[in-house]
Design a protein around this motif. Structure first.
Motif, short mmCIF file in Angstrom:
data_model
loop_
_atom_site.label_atom_id
_atom_site.label_comp_id
_atom_site.label_asym_id
_atom_site.label_seq_id
_atom_site.Cartn_x
_atom_site.Cartn_y
_atom_site.Cartn_z
N ILE A 24 0.95 -1.16 0.02
CA ILE A 24 0.15 -0.16 -0.09
C ILE A 24 0.99 1.08 0.08
O ILE A 24 1.71 1.23 0.62
N SER A 25 0.47 2.16 -0.87
CA SER A 25 1.40 3.18 -1.14
C SER A 25 1.91 4.12 0.20
O SER A 25 1.15 4.35 1.03
N TRP A 45 -9.18 -0.71 3.89
CA TRP A 45 -8.73 -1.67 3.28
C TRP A 45 -9.27 -3.11 3.83
O TRP A 45 -9.38 -3.34 5.07
N ARG A 49 -9.54 -6.49 -1.36
CA ARG A 49 -9.26 -5.24 -2.04
C ARG A 49 -7.54 -5.19 -2.09
O ARG A 49 -7.21 -4.90 -3.35
N TYR A 50 -6.75 -5.69 -1.27
CA TYR A 50 -5.42 -5.99 -1.37
C TYR A 50 -5.02 -6.76 -2.51
O TYR A 50 -4.21 -6.27 -3.23
N ALA A 52 -6.69 -7.55 -4.96
CA ALA A 52 -7.38 -7.16 -6.20
C ALA A 52 -6.27 -5.99 -6.86
O ALA A 52 -6.04 -5.95 -8.04
N GLU A 53 -5.75 -5.30 -5.88
CA GLU A 53 -4.88 -4.36 -6.25
C GLU A 53 -3.47 -4.70 -6.28
O GLU A 53 -2.86 -4.15 -7.16
N TYR A 54 -3.27 -5.50 -5.85
CA TYR A 54 -1.80 -6.32 -5.80
C TYR A 54 -1.62 -7.83 -5.78
O TYR A 54 -1.16 -8.37 -4.92
#
Length: 91
Positions: A24-25, A45, A49-50, A52-54
């Protein structure tokens, strides 16, 4: 990057601690389990979601996975011993 870590896909895995890095940024926390970390440190979060994004980032460290597997194997072996003992005493 330090000698104590290696880059793998989109994540950094520490050689010395065996931990994975939160993607996460702006975070970069070194943890063994992402789900616990994001619940404590990242409002809004979820593990879904984590992922899906990574999608290429691990969510559990290799060290923790191995520890869980060893504990599970030990429980199986203990169950077999108890089960074998019960068979012997019931005959």
């Amino acid at each position: 990057m330090s000698d104590a870590s290696v880059k793998s896909a989109n994540n950094v895995v520490s050689k010395t601690s065996g931990k994975i890095t939160c993607q996460i940024s702006g975070c970069g926390a070194q943890v063994h389990r992402i789900e616990s970390h994001i619940a404590e440190a990242h409002d809004g979060w979820t593990l879904a979601r984590y992922r899906a994004e990574y999608p290429d980032a691990p969510t559990i460290s290799k060290d923790l996975l191995e520890a869980h597997q060893k504990a599970h194997q030990k429980k199986i072996e203990e169950f077999k011993k108890v089960n074998d003992s019960a068979k012997i005493t019931s005959t």
